[in-house]
Design a protein around this motif. Structure first.
Motif, mmCIF file in Angstrom:
data_model
loop_
_atom_site.group_PDB
_atom_site.id
_atom_site.type_symbol
_atom_site.label_atom_id
_atom_site.label_comp_id
_atom_site.label_asym_id
_atom_site.label_seq_id
_atom_site.Cartn_x
_atom_site.Cartn_y
_atom_site.Cartn_z
ATOM 1 N N ASP A 1 0.873 -1.183 0.000
ATOM 2 C CA ASP A 1 0.000 0.000 0.000
ATOM 3 C C ASP A 1 0.904 1.225 0.000
ATOM 4 O O ASP A 1 1.958 1.198 0.638
ATOM 5 C CB ASP A 1 -0.820 0.079 1.294
ATOM 6 C CG ASP A 1 -1.757 -1.099 1.425
ATOM 7 O OD1 ASP A 1 -2.070 -1.697 0.383
ATOM 8 O OD2 ASP A 1 -2.122 -1.414 2.577
ATOM 9 N N PRO A 2 0.489 2.308 -0.640
ATOM 10 C CA PRO A 2 1.315 3.509 -0.623
ATOM 11 C C PRO A 2 1.683 3.933 0.805
ATOM 12 O O PRO A 2 2.813 4.369 1.049
ATOM 13 C CB PRO A 2 0.433 4.565 -1.298
ATOM 14 C CG PRO A 2 -0.565 3.801 -2.082
ATOM 15 C CD PRO A 2 -0.719 2.458 -1.457
ATOM 16 N N GLU A 3 0.738 3.783 1.725
ATOM 17 C CA GLU A 3 1.022 4.198 3.110
ATOM 18 C C GLU A 3 2.178 3.393 3.700
ATOM 19 O O GLU A 3 2.911 3.870 4.543
ATOM 20 C CB GLU A 3 -0.219 4.064 4.003
ATOM 21 C CG GLU A 3 -1.092 5.322 4.026
ATOM 22 C CD GLU A 3 -1.699 5.650 2.671
ATOM 23 O OE1 GLU A 3 -2.012 4.700 1.910
ATOM 24 O OE2 GLU A 3 -1.838 6.848 2.349
ATOM 25 N N GLN A 4 2.312 2.132 3.260
ATOM 26 C CA GLN A 4 3.379 1.278 3.784
ATOM 27 C C GLN A 4 4.656 1.337 2.924
ATOM 28 O O GLN A 4 5.671 0.756 3.288
ATOM 29 C CB GLN A 4 2.921 -0.192 3.838
ATOM 30 C CG GLN A 4 2.459 -0.632 5.218
ATOM 31 C CD GLN A 4 1.097 -0.054 5.548
ATOM 32 O OE1 GLN A 4 0.137 -0.307 4.832
ATOM 33 N NE2 GLN A 4 1.015 0.753 6.592
ATOM 34 N N SER A 5 4.574 1.988 1.772
ATOM 35 C CA SER A 5 5.725 2.009 0.863
ATOM 36 C C SER A 5 6.764 3.018 1.363
ATOM 37 O O SER A 5 6.503 4.229 1.411
ATOM 38 C CB SER A 5 5.268 2.402 -0.545
ATOM 39 O OG SER A 5 6.379 2.793 -1.324
ATOM 40 N N GLU A 6 7.923 2.515 1.738
ATOM 41 C CA GLU A 6 8.983 3.419 2.187
ATOM 42 C C GLU A 6 9.318 4.416 1.077
ATOM 43 O O GLU A 6 9.670 5.565 1.342
ATOM 44 C CB GLU A 6 10.244 2.623 2.582
ATOM 45 C CG GLU A 6 10.071 1.787 3.839
ATOM 46 C CD GLU A 6 10.187 2.603 5.134
ATOM 47 O OE1 GLU A 6 10.434 3.814 5.078
ATOM 48 O OE2 GLU A 6 10.004 1.997 6.209
ATOM 49 N N THR A 7 9.244 3.971 -0.182
ATOM 50 C CA THR A 7 9.584 4.857 -1.305
ATOM 51 C C THR A 7 8.585 6.014 -1.404
ATOM 52 O O THR A 7 8.989 7.184 -1.521
ATOM 53 C CB THR A 7 9.619 4.059 -2.617
ATOM 54 O OG1 THR A 7 10.391 2.881 -2.427
ATOM 55 C CG2 THR A 7 10.225 4.882 -3.729
ATOM 56 N N ALA A 8 7.292 5.685 -1.342
ATOM 57 C CA ALA A 8 6.279 6.748 -1.412
ATOM 58 C C ALA A 8 6.416 7.693 -0.221
ATOM 59 O O ALA A 8 6.249 8.911 -0.349
ATOM 60 C CB ALA A 8 4.873 6.139 -1.461
ATOM 61 N N GLN A 9 6.762 7.129 0.928
ATOM 62 C CA GLN A 9 6.905 7.975 2.125
ATOM 63 C C GLN A 9 8.152 8.857 2.042
ATOM 64 O O GLN A 9 8.131 10.013 2.476
ATOM 65 C CB GLN A 9 6.958 7.103 3.387
ATOM 66 C CG GLN A 9 5.655 6.369 3.688
ATOM 67 C CD GLN A 9 4.490 7.319 3.997
ATOM 68 O OE1 GLN A 9 4.685 8.463 4.378
ATOM 69 N NE2 GLN A 9 3.270 6.833 3.785
ATOM 70 N N LEU A 10 9.240 8.298 1.483
ATOM 71 C CA LEU A 10 10.446 9.109 1.279
ATOM 72 C C LEU A 10 10.134 10.313 0.386
ATOM 73 O O LEU A 10 10.587 11.440 0.649
ATOM 74 C CB LEU A 10 11.554 8.260 0.639
ATOM 75 C CG LEU A 10 12.787 9.042 0.143
ATOM 76 C CD1 LEU A 10 13.580 9.638 1.303
ATOM 77 C CD2 LEU A 10 13.695 8.148 -0.710
ATOM 78 N N GLU A 11 9.361 10.062 -0.675
ATOM 79 C CA GLU A 11 8.992 11.165 -1.570
ATOM 80 C C GLU A 11 8.229 12.252 -0.813
ATOM 81 O O GLU A 11 8.474 13.456 -1.008
ATOM 82 C CB GLU A 11 8.171 10.615 -2.740
ATOM 83 C CG GLU A 11 9.033 9.764 -3.681
ATOM 84 C CD GLU A 11 8.240 8.869 -4.625
ATOM 85 O OE1 GLU A 11 8.839 8.371 -5.591
ATOM 86 O OE2 GLU A 11 7.030 8.656 -4.396
#
Ligand SMILES: *Cc1c(COP(=O)(O)O)cnc(C)c1O
Length: 399
Positions: free
Chosen positions: A37-47
């Motif tokens: 999930d985007p919420e769990q994606s470290e990459t999406a969160q880094l962005e």
């Protein structure tokens, strides 16, 4: 005779929090950015973290800084064969990115303080008809950004900033990377965040970010991005934008996020080391430090200076004598590219640039040194003392 024994290429260990997060990602098996999930994606969160840090709406994490430059040029509308203005003093991935994107670099002279020569930029913008300026804040030296923006506005130039050495820097209080239409950063080991490899691309323009996300290899999963525009923006461009597969993964994003939280603290640590070096080097006759205006908030992760008291040919010998005492200097005047240094005339895959006499003169005297955070302030003092000892007496007196 004193000798320096630490390594100029030794980084600090990653924060324990980075290690813990990396282990958690590895335990999950979900390393691909779109495998969560985007919420769990470290990459999406880094962005999201980096967009917030810079104060811009959009951010894309990708494979490397050079890769981000490549897709930023394309996302900003570079067409095959079109000229791209770029300062001639930069690192090889920069002309490489222009070449990869199908552009033709138009190299601009630099000034005595290692920044783009704004008069030459003005002339070449008029003459070349270029629509793009890729401004590389090489070795962290930021030109007068107010004047640069004025030139861009006057010639209708779209500005892309190469912030590989200015992550954490600013001009007149405004963060480097927020002046251009887009900006690219590197998370490669020798820059200001260390993921081994990695890049970040930022922009405030929705369509530019949609194109960049699609170029990076989002397939039709762009809805998983949290620091990107709404899906409707993608609908206009998704079938016209090639997938140049170059994504960031969750493992690297996981180790970057805790580092980003410490970036400003590390900038201050770099600058304390830079200050010790600059203070001592400035007292050496025949060594000139660049003038750095008060408006420039730089990151002292490396230091540059010019050797003015001897012919350029004698600088290689000085560098060798410092190396024999453990001080690792790089000379940008070497006609043969060595390690990360290269002179623009060694990029032979490009059509030969018209002569750039000022750049050649400045590079012929330019010496560069890394300042890893594994050095303490005493180390910096010792390094400066060794350089001072090897600089004196000047070569004429020596003979
Ligand atoms: C390192 C660097 C890049 C490219 O970054 P990578 O992440 O290594 O691809 C671009 N420009 C400059 C000035 C750099 O130093």
């Amino acid at each position: 005779m004193q000798r320096f024994t630490k390594s100029f290429t030794q980084q600090e260990a990653l924060p324990e929090e980075s290690i813990a997060r990396a282990v958690a990602v590895m335990r999950s098996g979900r390393l691909h950015r779109y495998n969560t999930d985007p919420e769990q994606s470290e990459t999406a969160q880094l962005e999201c973290d980096f967009a917030r840090y810079l104060g811009v709406p959009y951010c894309l994490a990708a494979a490397s800084g050079g890769y981000c430059l490549h897709i930023a040029l394309r996302a900003c509308g570079l067409t095959p064969g079109a000229p791209v203005l770029c300062n001639a003093f930069t690192l090889a991935p920069v002309p490489g990115a222009i070449h990869n994107a199908g552009g033709v670099p138009v190299l601009v002279e630099i000034d005595a303080d290692y920044r783009i020569d704004l008069d030459d930029l003005d002339r070449k913008a008029a003459r070349s008809g270029a629509a793009l300026l890729l401004l590389s804040h090489m070795r962290g030296h930021i030109c007068d950004m107010d004047a640069a923006l004025e030139i861009c506005a006057r010639h209708g130039l779209t500005l892309i900033e190469d912030c590989a050495h200015t992550m954490g820097g600013a001009w007149r209080g405004r963060k480097s990377g927020t002046f251009g239409h887009a900006a690219c950063f590197s998370a490669q080991t020798y820059k200001h965040l260390n993921a081994g490899e990695g890049g970040l691309l930022t922009t405030a323009d929705a369509e530019t970010m949609a194109r960049a996300v699609l170029h990076s290899g989002s397939y039709m999963l762009y809805g998983h991005h949290l620091a990107a525009p709404p899906e409707t923006v993608f609908e206009n461009v998704r079938l016209d934008t090639p997938n140049y597969s170059g994504r960031m993964d969750n493992l690297r994003a996981a180790i970057l996020r805790p580092q980003l939280a410490r970036l400003d603290e590390n900038v201050a640590r770099w600058n304390r080391r830079y200050a010790v070096l600059a203070d001592r080097l400035d007292k050496i006759p025949g060594l000139r430090l660049p003038h750095r205006p008060a408006a420039e908030a730089y990151v002292g992760s490396s230091i540059q200076f010019s050797i003015t008291d001897r012919p350029p040919d004698a600088i290689a010998e000085l560098v060798a004598r410092c190396a024999a005492r453990g001080v690792d200097l790089k000379w940008f005047g070497d006609p043969m590219p060595k390690a990360f240094t290269s002179r623009y005339d060694s990029w032979r895959y490009l059509a030969p640039s018209p002569p750039l006499p000022n750049t050649l003169e400045v590079l012929s005297r330019l010496v560069d040194m890394r300042i890893p955070l594994t050095f303490d302030l005493d180390d910096c003092a010792l390094i400066a003392d060794i350089i001072a000892a090897e600089m004196t007496p000047p070569p004429t007196a020596r003979a």
